[in-house]
Write a protein that holds these residues in place. Structure first.
Motif, PDB file in Angstrom:
ATOM      1  N   VAL A  90       0.753  -1.293  -0.165  1.00 22.22           N
ATOM      2  CA  VAL A  90       0.077  -0.031   0.093  1.00 22.22           C
ATOM      3  C   VAL A  90       0.971   1.286   0.057  1.00 22.22           C
ATOM      4  CG1 VAL A  90      -1.873   1.440   1.155  1.00 22.22           C
ATOM      5  CG2 VAL A  90      -1.785  -1.326   1.282  1.00 22.22           C
ATOM      6  N   GLY A 106      -4.275   6.064   2.905  1.00 22.51           N
ATOM      7  CA  GLY A 106      -3.558   5.133   1.890  1.00 22.51           C
ATOM      8  C   GLY A 106      -4.222   5.576   0.488  1.00 22.51           C
ATOM      9  N   PHE A 157       0.770   5.012   1.181  1.00 18.99           N
ATOM     10  CA  PHE A 157       0.310   5.998   2.024  1.00 18.99           C
ATOM     11  C   PHE A 157       0.940   7.420   1.854  1.00 18.99           C
ATOM     12  CE2 PHE A 157      -2.829   3.978   5.020  1.00 18.99           C
ATOM     13  CZ  PHE A 157      -2.126   2.706   4.889  1.00 18.99           C
ATOM     14  N   PRO A 192      -7.524   1.772   3.506  1.00 21.83           N
ATOM     15  CA  PRO A 192      -6.629   3.249   3.410  1.00 21.83           C
ATOM     16  C   PRO A 192      -6.784   4.058   4.519  1.00 21.83           C
ATOM     17  CG  PRO A 192      -8.879   2.933   1.932  1.00 21.83           C
ATOM     18  CD  PRO A 192      -8.406   1.726   2.634  1.00 21.83           C
TER      19      PRO A 192
END
Length: 123
Positions: free
Chosen positions: A36, A48, A38, A104
């Motif tokens: 991911v 995210g 971020f 996220p």
């Protein structure tokens, strides 16, 4: 020891492009990590923006502008960022998990983090 190394940040004008890289090492299955990207802007929560596992996922604010990809069979994930806007200015981090859950707004879910790379977009 598992490590993530992020690179590729810089300063661009609005409308410009940058490509971030995240290299994973120290784990035999690092090429299959759920990765991911971020970002953390001053005064804002860490969010995210894109993730890659079996599929790719994006938050709406970057959809159609950012593309996350993985070099085939390799332990490197890229974030191609096009049509950059001043609001994209932030420190960008890559994070990893062996699972594949896209969260996220929950950075604490991801146990492995790289150092940040700064992206600055001027108007």
């Amino acid at each position: 020891q598992v490590q993530l190394v992020a690179s590729g940040g810089g300063s661009v004008h609005a409308g410009g492009s940058l490509r971030l890289s995240c290299v994973a090492s120290g784990h035999p299955d690092s090429s299959n990590f759920f990765i991911v990207w971020f970002r953390h802007a001053p005064g804002k929560d860490r969010e995210g923006v894109a993730a890659i596992g079996a599929i790719t996922q994006y938050v709406e604010s970057v959809r159609r502008r950012f593309t996350i990809s993985r070099e085939n069979g390799k332990n490197t994930v890229f974030l191609q960022m096009n049509s950059l806007k001043p609001e994209d200015t932030a420190m960008y981090y890559c994070a990893a998990d062996t699972g594949g859950v896209w969260s996220p707004l929950r950075p604490n879910q991801y146990p492995i983090w790289g150092q940040g790379t700064q992206v600055t977009v001027s108007s």
